[in-house]
Motif scaffolding. Structure first.
Motif, PDB file in Angstrom:
ATOM      1  N   UNK A 316      18.306  32.466  12.231  1.00 13.36           N
ATOM      2  CA  UNK A 316      17.151  33.416  11.701  1.00 13.36           C
ATOM      3  C   UNK A 316      15.859  33.344  12.482  1.00 13.36           C
ATOM      4  N   UNK A 317      15.248  34.633  12.748  1.00 11.15           N
ATOM      5  CA  UNK A 317      13.993  34.705  13.274  1.00 11.15           C
ATOM      6  C   UNK A 317      12.935  35.140  12.505  1.00 11.15           C
ATOM      7  N   UNK A 318      13.185  36.355  11.964  1.00  6.63           N
ATOM      8  CA  UNK A 318      12.327  37.114  11.075  1.00  6.63           C
ATOM      9  C   UNK A 318      13.151  37.973  10.201  1.00  6.63           C
ATOM     10  N   UNK A 319      12.605  38.592   9.111  1.00  6.30           N
ATOM     11  CA  UNK A 319      13.140  39.617   8.261  1.00  6.30           C
ATOM     12  C   UNK A 319      12.123  40.631   7.860  1.00  6.30           C
ATOM     13  N   UNK A 343       7.029  44.608   5.861  1.00  8.51           N
ATOM     14  CA  UNK A 343       6.392  43.519   6.288  1.00  8.51           C
ATOM     15  C   UNK A 343       7.398  42.852   7.315  1.00  8.51           C
ATOM     16  N   UNK A 344       6.758  41.945   8.411  1.00  8.81           N
ATOM     17  CA  UNK A 344       7.774  40.960   8.941  1.00  8.81           C
ATOM     18  C   UNK A 344       7.613  39.602   8.338  1.00  8.81           C
ATOM     19  N   UNK A 345       8.479  39.150   7.504  1.00  8.17           N
ATOM     20  CA  UNK A 345       8.253  37.825   6.858  1.00  8.17           C
ATOM     21  C   UNK A 345       9.046  36.680   7.841  1.00  8.17           C
ATOM     22  N   UNK A 356      14.165  45.043  -0.058  1.00  9.45           N
ATOM     23  CA  UNK A 356      15.100  45.355   1.000  1.00  9.45           C
ATOM     24  C   UNK A 356      14.876  44.832   2.060  1.00  9.45           C
ATOM     25  N   UNK A 357      15.759  44.219   2.645  1.00  9.95           N
ATOM     26  CA  UNK A 357      15.792  43.162   3.892  1.00  9.95           C
ATOM     27  C   UNK A 357      16.451  43.597   5.226  1.00  9.95           C
ATOM     28  N   UNK A 358      16.142  43.456   6.416  1.00 13.46           N
ATOM     29  CA  UNK A 358      16.682  43.640   7.468  1.00 13.46           C
ATOM     30  C   UNK A 358      16.389  42.258   8.263  1.00 13.46           C
TER      31      UNK A 358
END
Length: 363
Positions: A316-319, A343-345, A356-358
């Protein structure tokens, strides 16, 4: 996959409800005790209008809801913990589920025999809860007997036995394991024993269609009982659920509205199950597919990513994250970005209901 076991005394409408929820299930909902001998299993899609809205937004080819497995578990009678009726089979099947849906009869019908001769929902609850309690006591006492010789030489065995003694005292009073305040460490110690009364429970009051909206005296008593237990209670009608199977979506809405309710029993049951188990839903969406994912409350972005694939969590880097409503209101990803809603989380982000996530990851 989440697994919920539907239990109840014979002839409370348990298998009728199961058949309706699963639609294509093969349970024989006949009017006599023990007609359901083997547990019937059926996987149902979790209804979620947000999923369809996101799929339309993304012009997705596939729409993939999250799923829940319902297990119709054979009815039991007094003495099940000692093997009466189908007791032993019942107890082994119920150990496998994440949550218990206890269907309680709250309707009068002279044509449907009640195993006790009269409709008394609190008495029905007491019968089943007592059998689950006695089964846990038996399991606990056998375990204490097995570790008896280790207590003098093993600190772990002594710690376990001390905990089991505390639990035994409460079970002897007729209480459930879930009502006992236990630490995370203590819960871990007893997890292997699979106590039945430790499982979260939802009381489903089975009503006739005329009582579905407001309930009746029977269901009010069950609601009060559930409140005292700090658990969930829903109103449901197995007969109404059976009727809904034959109707198209618009007719279903009209039929339910005519009864004074907004949703069918499946939706309310699943919502209560999610609430009881502390579960949330997040989404992934794109042209290929829009998909719903079930996670536990408090899960971080990497943990949520791990539900898709363990590699997603490890690398994992970010979402990229946005609430489903903000995404729909924006009209496009580009608009959402320009408004600062996308947003970048990072790794510490706790996923919210309806996100909703990528995920961006490296493996």
């Amino acid at each position: 996959m989440l697994k919920a076991g539907i239990i109840g005394l014979p002839n409370v409408g348990k298998s009728t409800l199961f058949n309706a929820l699963v639609e294509n299930a093969k349970a024989q909902a006949a009017n006599f005790p023990f007609c359901t001998i083997e547990p019937n299993k059926g996987i149902v899609s979790v209804p979620d209008e947000r999923l369809n809205q996101l799929a339309r937004f993304s012009s997705s080819i596939n729409v993939i809801p999250t799923k829940i497995e319902f297990v119709d578990i054979a009815g039991l009678v007094k003495g099940a913990s000692k093997g009466e009726g189908l007791g032993n089979k019942f107890l082994s099947n119920i150990r496998e589920v994440d949550a218990i849906v206890h269907v309680v009869r709250c309707f009068e019908d002279s044509e449907v025999i009640h195993v006790s001769g009269k409709v008394d929902p609190l008495d029905d609850i007491e019968i089943i809860n007592l059998e689950l309690n006695l089964a846990d006591l038996s399991q606990l006492q056998k375990r204490r007997e097995r570790i008896k010789k280790q207590i003098k030489t093993s600190k772990e065995a002594l710690k376990e036995d001390t905990l089991l003694e505390k639990i035994e005292e409460e079970l002897q009073k007729g209480l459930s394991v879930r009502s006992i305040s236990l630490s995370d460490e203590e819960n871990l110690i007893i997890k292997q024993l699979g106590f039945l009364t430790a499982k979260p429970i939802i009381y489903a009051t089975n009503l006739n269609e005329n009582d579905l909206a407001e309930g009746n005296d029977f269901s009010s008593k069950v609601k009060e009982f559930a409140n005292n237990e700090k658990t969930e209670c829903i109103k449901i009608s197995a007969q109404v659920e059976s009727e809904l199977i034959e109707l198209d979506p618009e007719d279903k809405k009209d039929y339910l509205a005519g009864l004074g309710v907004e949703e069918g029993g499946l939706s309310s049951l699943i919502r209560s199950t999610y609430k009881l188990l502390g579960l949330k839903t997040y989404f992934t969406t794109g042209e290929k597919e829009t998909k719903a994912w079930t996670i536990k409350n408090g899960m971080t972005a990497p943990q949520a990513a791990g539900v898709i694939h363990t590699d997603f969590e490890k690398g994992f880097i970010r979402a990229q994250t946005i609430s489903y409503q903000n995404l729909l209101d924006s009209g496009s990803i580009a608009n959402a970005k320009s408004k600062g809603l996308l947003r970048s989380e990072g790794k510490e982000y706790v996923v919210n209901e309806g996100d909703v996530m990528e995920f961006l990851f490296n493996v």
